[in-house]
Design a protein around this motif. Structure first.
Motif, PDB file in Angstrom:
ATOM      1  N   GLN A 396       0.738  -1.249   0.077  1.00  0.00           N
ATOM      2  CA  GLN A 396      -0.091  -0.031  -0.022  1.00  0.00           C
ATOM      3  C   GLN A 396       0.813   1.203   0.040  1.00  0.00           C
ATOM      4  O   GLN A 396       0.542   2.271  -0.852  1.00  0.00           O
ATOM      5  N   LYS A 397       1.905   0.972   1.004  1.00  0.00           N
ATOM      6  CA  LYS A 397       2.801   2.433   0.999  1.00  0.00           C
ATOM      7  C   LYS A 397       3.678   2.560  -0.312  1.00  0.00           C
ATOM      8  O   LYS A 397       3.929   3.524  -0.764  1.00  0.00           O
ATOM      9  N   TYR A 398       4.013   1.327  -0.958  1.00  0.00           N
ATOM     10  CA  TYR A 398       4.729   1.581  -2.142  1.00  0.00           C
ATOM     11  C   TYR A 398       3.949   2.312  -3.268  1.00  0.00           C
ATOM     12  O   TYR A 398       4.429   2.996  -4.159  1.00  0.00           O
ATOM     13  N   LEU A 399       2.853   1.786  -3.419  1.00  0.00           N
ATOM     14  CA  LEU A 399       1.785   2.378  -4.323  1.00  0.00           C
ATOM     15  C   LEU A 399       1.521   3.826  -3.992  1.00  0.00           C
ATOM     16  O   LEU A 399       1.474   4.505  -5.169  1.00  0.00           O
ATOM     17  N   LYS A 400       1.453   4.290  -2.806  1.00  0.00           N
ATOM     18  CA  LYS A 400       1.217   5.551  -2.582  1.00  0.00           C
ATOM     19  C   LYS A 400       2.296   6.372  -2.996  1.00  0.00           C
ATOM     20  O   LYS A 400       2.428   7.427  -3.629  1.00  0.00           O
ATOM     21  N   PHE A 401       3.673   5.764  -2.750  1.00  0.00           N
ATOM     22  CA  PHE A 401       4.852   6.227  -3.268  1.00  0.00           C
ATOM     23  C   PHE A 401       5.083   6.509  -4.571  1.00  0.00           C
ATOM     24  O   PHE A 401       5.326   7.648  -5.192  1.00  0.00           O
ATOM     25  N   LYS A 402       4.635   5.560  -5.450  1.00  0.00           N
ATOM     26  CA  LYS A 402       4.714   5.631  -6.943  1.00  0.00           C
ATOM     27  C   LYS A 402       3.837   6.747  -7.515  1.00  0.00           C
ATOM     28  O   LYS A 402       4.035   7.273  -8.417  1.00  0.00           O
ATOM     29  N   GLY A 403       2.622   6.742  -6.881  1.00  0.00           N
ATOM     30  CA  GLY A 403       1.600   7.721  -7.238  1.00  0.00           C
ATOM     31  C   GLY A 403       2.227   9.068  -7.098  1.00  0.00           C
ATOM     32  O   GLY A 403       2.047   9.931  -7.962  1.00  0.00           O
ATOM     33  N   ASP A 404       2.875   9.317  -5.782  1.00  0.00           N
ATOM     34  CA  ASP A 404       3.383  10.603  -5.489  1.00  0.00           C
ATOM     35  C   ASP A 404       4.448  11.081  -6.489  1.00  0.00           C
ATOM     36  O   ASP A 404       4.387  12.072  -6.955  1.00  0.00           O
ATOM     37  N   VAL A 405       5.244   9.950  -6.831  1.00  0.00           N
ATOM     38  CA  VAL A 405       6.474  10.450  -7.538  1.00  0.00           C
ATOM     39  C   VAL A 405       6.114  10.727  -8.955  1.00  0.00           C
ATOM     40  O   VAL A 405       6.357  11.554  -9.449  1.00  0.00           O
ATOM     41  N   LYS A 406       4.897   9.976  -9.304  1.00  0.00           N
ATOM     42  CA  LYS A 406       4.585  10.287 -10.750  1.00  0.00           C
ATOM     43  C   LYS A 406       3.755  11.669 -10.803  1.00  0.00           C
ATOM     44  O   LYS A 406       4.321  12.592 -11.646  1.00  0.00           O
ATOM     45  N   LEU A 407       3.116  12.082  -9.926  1.00  0.00           N
ATOM     46  CA  LEU A 407       2.494  13.266  -9.812  1.00  0.00           C
ATOM     47  C   LEU A 407       3.361  14.613  -9.622  1.00  0.00           C
ATOM     48  O   LEU A 407       3.553  15.352 -10.437  1.00  0.00           O
ATOM     49  N   TYR A 408       4.529  14.099  -8.906  1.00  0.00           N
ATOM     50  CA  TYR A 408       5.410  15.044  -8.646  1.00  0.00           C
ATOM     51  C   TYR A 408       6.486  15.382  -9.978  1.00  0.00           C
ATOM     52  O   TYR A 408       6.441  16.406 -10.182  1.00  0.00           O
ATOM     53  N   SER A 409       7.036  14.244 -10.347  1.00  0.00           N
ATOM     54  CA  SER A 409       8.094  14.619 -11.144  1.00  0.00           C
ATOM     55  C   SER A 409       7.434  14.785 -12.639  1.00  0.00           C
ATOM     56  O   SER A 409       8.197  15.437 -13.548  1.00  0.00           O
TER      57      SER A 409
END
Length: 709
Positions: A396-409
């Motif tokens: 769950q944490k990893y998916l949140k991380f991936k989503g945030d990275v995509k949005l940010y970068s």
DNA sequence: TATTCCTGCCAC
DNA sequence: AAACGTGGCAGGAATA
């Protein structure tokens, strides 16, 4: 490092070069292999296509004595190596470029005029006065229409077959006419509606003329780039030089091949600049003649080209010029917040996964397999990990991380940097035929067509403005229903019903009111309907819906009984493309050429049903945008500051004054629904008002309440 | 070190 | 045997 181009013309092969050649020839005796053997050895290596080209070019240059081997390598007596070839390649390229440029100058035809005096310029203007068709092209410092500026005008007189270059802002000591003077004299011709203008990718030139010189180009009549799309949308490159080489059989190197990354202003020898630039006018004219001849063989395509695609060049330019306003404070805060969150998550994940690079799927996979105790097919977030997220908090944490990275970068940290300094706006950049079906694509740092709703929030309406979002209601569904004249679908639309719910009532034996907008039944019916257009197989459809392959098959059959014409049409499209290698889009407006269908390949069969639907939707959007642009221009004349802002396939965004009236709203909707009519189906358009942020929509009622009048 | 390929994900 | 379309872009992996 990019090779330097020497732009002087009288530099003969120098003596250093000749002596190097002698050394190269003489060193043979000191080596254990002959040069011939060395070439054979190198050519036998596993070389990439680029290397093969490089080797053959260097070999030719060496053998022709245009260049010598590296003195250091010769001195050491080392044998010829691929590495050495690579080291001398830049010089070979530079020599070849110079040769070609020299050649172009030496063989410049007499109908190519380089204009450096007022007398020559007057002569050209007198010719232009008699012309009905004018070819034009601007030479610039670069390709950013807001920052770069014009350095010279390329003008072609069609009937006189005279092509000219008027340099005005080259960095050179040579004589150039005054830039303002030239612009002032040419302006009446550029702005003359009676003179037809011909250009290659004329939207760019039109934008430079407007932004740099305040010239409003009128009557862009024939653009050889979209024309080529009409004749073959599968073309690997639509660059003028490529098309000239392929279709006119006039070998032409691209700008980059000749000048690398420098701006045209840096070309200091004006004869070189002229020879290169003038040729563009000639090529564009010939290409136009060639294309026009071929378009005439298909009057329906020709008509579509002139009535829709050509006006659309100006329409999209107008749209791009508006630009989005960004809330930079909000964006900065949002970026900061995301960055912190990402850092925290990353630290936690790295610790949990014992110091691996968690951005590497290859490193992550074994860790996740260990965690879950199962063999994973991949680390595909959507397909593989999402179902596991509930069970494993770390996932769950990893998916949140991936989503945030995509949005940010991809969005939040990037978009604010793309705001154009000159205008203070974020300008979308579109390709009118970016997709082979005729849909637009958007690129150049800012893709206006794939912003997730979270990222849309950093875009705001300017002060005293609102953004009006106009959405076609089920555009592709209506187009499909009208195209195949499917009674069930036509009836549903006519009765104002959602066709997918209507389909679901049949498939699931329920009443219309019992099936919700977000129900499983509607989703299944919709997917089943789209399966006929997309060609979805039973297994995939089952996967999408979380049902078995057999259930999917059964559902599709059931829907097929309800939509016999759609089913039949899909079969006919496949037959047609297999026989003809293409399908029509719209009322024979354009073709989607699928030659691989003739070879029995499968993919074109899927495209044969999708392309006509997606393609016709694109036509509807383009025609509607043309009309919208026209209407808004009139409104602005009357002091109402409306501007087209963007498009996202089935959606048009308009920037409107805060005091937009109900009548104006209705006129906007009217353009949406009445510009491109469908047989037996009404168009529908939703209206959403973004008072502050794009993404936070309100309905009209709420809008007027908040506005207070 | 720079370029190209691949995977994954955003939109309609 | 089975096969859902159209795009752009970030970042790792592979290549040179």
């Amino acid at each position: 490092m990019a090779p330097k181009i020497k732009l002087s013309l009288n530099n003969k092969t120098d003596s250093a070069c000749k002596s190097a050649l002698k050394t190269a020839a003489g060193r043979k005796k000191g080596s254990l292999e002959t040069l011939e053997e060395a070439w054979a050895r190198i050519e036998a290596m596993s070389n990439t296509p680029a290397e093969v080209r490089m080797i053959s070019e260097v070999r030719a240059a060496l053998e022709a004595g245009k260049i010598g081997r590296e003195p250091a390598s010769v001195a050491k007596g080392s044998r010829l190596s691929k590495a050495e070839l690579k080291r001398i390649y830049p010089e070979v390229k530079s020599i070849l470029q110079q040769e070609i440029l020299e050649n172009m100058v030496a063989n410049m035809p007499s109908n190519y005029w380089l204009i450096q005096t007022e007398a020559q310029f007057s002569k050209l203007l007198r010719l232009l006065e008699k012309e009905e068709i004018m070819i034009f092209d601007v030479e610039t410092t670069g390709t950013n229409v807001f920052q770069d500026y014009l350095v010279g005008h390329v003008i072609g007189c069609y009937s006189a077959d005279i092509h000219a270059y008027i340099p005005v802002r080259h960095d050179t000591e040579e004589a150039q006419l005054n830039a303002e003077y030239v612009a002032e004299k040419l302006k009446p011709f550029y702005e003359d509606k009676r003179i037809k203008k011909v250009a290659h990718n004329g939207g760019f030139d039109k934008a430079i003329l407007a932004n740099d010189l305040g010239i409003q180009l009128e009557n862009l009549w024939f653009d050889t780039m979209p024309a080529m799309v009409m004749l073959n949308e599968n073309e690997a490159s639509f660059a003028l030089k490529t098309l000239a080489t392929d279709y006119l059989k006039i070998p032409s190197l691209t700008y980059k091949e000749l000048f690398g990354n420098k701006g045209f202003n840096e070309v200091s020898d004006l004869k070189v600049a002229g020879a290169y630039a003038i040729k563009d006018s000639d090529l564009t004219m010939r290409l136009m003649d060639f294309q026009h001849k071929h378009l005439k063989r298909f009057p329906s395509i020709e008509r579509y080209f002139f009535e829709v695609e050509m006006p659309f060049v100006s329409t999209i330019l107008d749209t791009e010029s508006t630009g989005f306003k960004i809330d930079e404070v909000y964006a900065a805060e949002y970026a900061e917040r995301l960055k912190n969150e990402i850092d925290t998550l990353e630290n936690e994940l790295v610790e949990a996964f014992e110091g691996i690079n968690i951005n590497s799927p290859a490193q992550l996979k074994p860790k996740l397999e260990k965690l879950t105790g199962t063999k994973l097919e991949s680390v595909d977030a959507k397909k593989v990990l999402k179902p596991l997220a509930g069970q494993f908090p770390l996932i769950q944490k990893y998916l949140k991380f991936k989503g945030d990275v995509k949005l940010y970068s991809t969005y939040i940290s990037v978009l604010p940097k793309l705001v154009e300094e000159k205008t203070g706006r974020l300008h979308p950049s579109y390709r009118a035929n970016g997709a082979t079906t005729g849909r637009l694509s958007s690129s150049g740092g800012f893709n206006a067509q794939n912003l997730p709703s979270e990222a849309r929030k950093i875009i705001v309406a300017p002060k005293n403005k609102v953004i009006v979002g106009l959405d076609f209601g089920n555009q592709e569904g209506r187009i499909a229903a009208a195209k195949v004249q499917e009674p069930f679908l036509l009836d549903a639309f006519r009765q104002g019903k959602d066709p997918y719910i209507a389909l679901a009532t049949i498939a699931y034996h329920k009443n219309y009111d019992e099936i919700g907008k977000d129900s499983v039944e509607r989703k299944r019916a919709k997917t089943g309907f789209l399966a006929y257009i997309y060609g979805t197989g039973d297994r995939t459809m089952g996967e999408q819906l979380g049902i078995s392959k057999d259930e999917a098959h059964e559902l599709k059959e059931k829907l097929g009984q309800q939509m016999p014409r759609l089913k039949k049409w899909a079969q006919e499209q496949r037959q047609f493309v297999k026989r003809n290698g293409f399908v029509w889009i719209g009322k024979e407006c354009r073709k989607r050429r699928l030659p691989d269908a003739l070879k029995g390949e499968y993919r074109p069969l899927l495209q044969s049903t999708n392309a006509p639907i997606q393609g016709e939707a694109a036509i509807q959007t383009k025609i509607t945008m043309n009309k919208m642009c026209e209407m808004l221009a009139e409104w602005r004349q009357n002091g109402r500051d409306f501007k087209q802002l963007a498009t996202v396939h089935d959606e048009i965004l308009v920037e409107a004054p805060l005091d937009i009236t109900e009548h104006e709203r209705d006129m906007l909707v009217n353009v949406m629904t009445q510009s491109y009519l469908l047989d037996g189906v009404e168009n529908e358009s939703d209206v959403e008002i973004y008072m502050e942020r794009w993404g936070d929509a309100v309905r009209w009622q709420e809008f007027t309440e908040k506005r207070g009048y």
